[in-house]
Design an enzyme around this catalytic site. Structure first.
Site, PDB file in Angstrom:
ATOM      1  N   SER A 136     -38.853   5.010  -9.520  1.00 46.73           N
ATOM      2  CA  SER A 136     -39.742   6.331  -9.276  1.00 46.73           C
ATOM      3  C   SER A 136     -40.055   6.959 -10.968  1.00 46.73           C
ATOM      4  CB  SER A 136     -38.969   7.452  -8.665  1.00 46.73           C
ATOM      5  OG  SER A 136     -39.541   8.858  -8.798  1.00 46.73           O
ATOM      6  N   TYR A 149     -31.774  13.144  -6.686  1.00 47.15           N
ATOM      7  CA  TYR A 149     -32.676  12.119  -6.633  1.00 47.15           C
ATOM      8  C   TYR A 149     -32.871  11.502  -7.918  1.00 47.15           C
ATOM      9  CZ  TYR A 149     -37.277   9.619  -5.537  1.00 47.15           C
ATOM     10  OH  TYR A 149     -38.099   8.748  -5.287  1.00 47.15           O
ATOM     11  N   LYS A 153     -31.978   7.297  -8.880  1.00 41.98           N
ATOM     12  CA  LYS A 153     -33.096   6.316  -9.419  1.00 41.98           C
ATOM     13  C   LYS A 153     -32.748   5.976 -10.590  1.00 41.98           C
ATOM     14  CE  LYS A 153     -35.960   6.393  -5.682  1.00 41.98           C
ATOM     15  NZ  LYS A 153     -35.939   5.124  -4.820  1.00 41.98           N
ATOM     16  N   THR A 184     -47.607   9.234   1.191  1.00 39.45           N
ATOM     17  CA  THR A 184     -46.884   8.783   2.216  1.00 39.45           C
ATOM     18  C   THR A 184     -46.089  10.138   2.869  1.00 39.45           C
ATOM     19  OG1 THR A 184     -44.846   8.372   0.997  1.00 39.45           O
ATOM     20  CG2 THR A 184     -46.156   6.719   1.000  1.00 39.45           C
TER      21      THR A 184
END
Ligand SMILES: NC(=O)c1ccc[n+]([C@@H]2O[C@H](COP(=O)([O-])OP(=O)(O)OC[C@H]3O[C@@H](n4cnc5c(N)ncnc54)[C@H](OP(=O)(O)O)[C@@H]3O)[C@@H](O)[C@H]2O)c1
Length: 278
Positions: A136, A149, A153, A184
């Site tokens: 990401s 998060y 990553k 998405t």
């Protein structure tokens, strides 16, 4: 040449689009996901000679080897591993509990490690293979409200760079794919997780963060179908890069990081060098 793919998180989003694009390119796919019936519905009409739907929660380490074995028994080899399964545990660090943090790493980091560990022996035997690890822009820069998060990553970025050097002698190439915002379910309530322990000091920052992400949901510039086709192109590319940015926003983030690193390295170079033994 037709290739065999093993894709995690193929029922929705980028993983689904990558599976569709690989099939359209004439490749064959082990499409794995947590909900087998959802996979069967999504790929209805594609024969098992081309597509093998398999139940796999990547956080279930015992299930990983079974899914890889089933793929090898069915197709005989695995040419492309797409480590895609993941979700965003967003929220300010102090508002996210230890269990939610561990769940995030169980999927986005340790799940990816387990799948890679299970697939690599077959690729080493073959003396060929491609591994595409989806990270990401959050693997390039840390942003407020994305600490957990981003930590996961960043971990996958470092792991992938090291692995690339370890497996290159066996003809296995690793490419890190760092998407910007793609349209998405990623920011949808069906995927995203927010901090669960409200702290009064963070109330305003937390509210702004949720509004920011809610406002971006379904407005993202990135088209996952186009990314699916790009992933197929990268998997077939003889000189695929170690790191690939997906989306214009991702390109800008990477350029900004390079500029900041260059500026800070230059600005503090003398002090940095001053710590060596004389
Ligand atoms: N979209 C973006 O803006 C964006 C940006 C940067 C990076 N990414 C990364 O891209 C990857 C795919 O996300 P997406 O955008 O396609 O989001 P998505 O539409 O929410 O799809 C996520 C996929 O991951 C699967 N998944 C989640 N946890 C799993 C687990 N424990 N085991 C197996 N599968 C699991 C989901 O399966 P279920 O259907 O069972 O939930 C779903 O198929 C993720 O790694 C994400 O971090 C996305």
């Amino acid at each position: 040449m037709s290739r065999i793919w093993f894709i995690t998180g193929s029922s929705r989003g980028i993983g689904y689009e990558a599976a569709r694009a690989a099939l359209a390119a004439g490749d064959r796919v082990a499409a794995t996901g947590r909900d087998l019936s959802a996979l069967q519905q999504r790929f209805a009409g594609t024969g098992t000679d081309r597509l093998l739907p398999l139940a796999l929660d990547v956080a279930d380490s015992a299930a990983v080897q079974a899914a890889v074995d089933a793929t090898l028994a069915h197709f005989g080899r695995i040419d492309v591993l797409l480590n895609n399964a993941g979700y965003g545990q967003l929220g300010l660090f102090e508002e996210i509990g230890a269990e939610a943090t561990q769940r995030q790493f169980a999927t986005n980091v340790f799940g990816l490690f387990d799948v890679t560990r299970a697939v690599l022996p077959a690729m080493r035997r073959q003396r060929s293979g491609r591994i595409l690890n989806i990270t990401s822009v959050g693997g390039i820069i840390g942003v407020a409200g994305g600490g957990i998060y981003c930590a996961g990553k960043f971990a996958v970025e470092g792991f992938s760079e090291a692995l690339a050097a370890e497996v290159e002698p066996f003809g296995i190439r690793v490419t890190i794919v760092g998407p910007g915002y793609f349209r998405t379910d990623f920011l949808d309530a069906s995927s995203i997780r927010h901090g669960e322990h409200a702290i009064a000091d963070y109330a305003e920052a937390s509210r702004q963060l949720r509004n920011f992400f809610d406002g971006r949901n379904r407005q993202q510039a990135g088209d996952p179908a186009k990314l699916g086709r790009v992933l197929v192109e990268l998997a077939h590319h003889p000189a695929a890069p170690l790191r690939f940015s997906a989306g214009s926003d991702a390109v800008e983030v990477v350029r900004g990081k390079i500029a900041r690193l260059a500026w800070e390295t230059d600005a503090f170079e003398a002090l940095s060098r001053s710590t060596d033994f004389a």
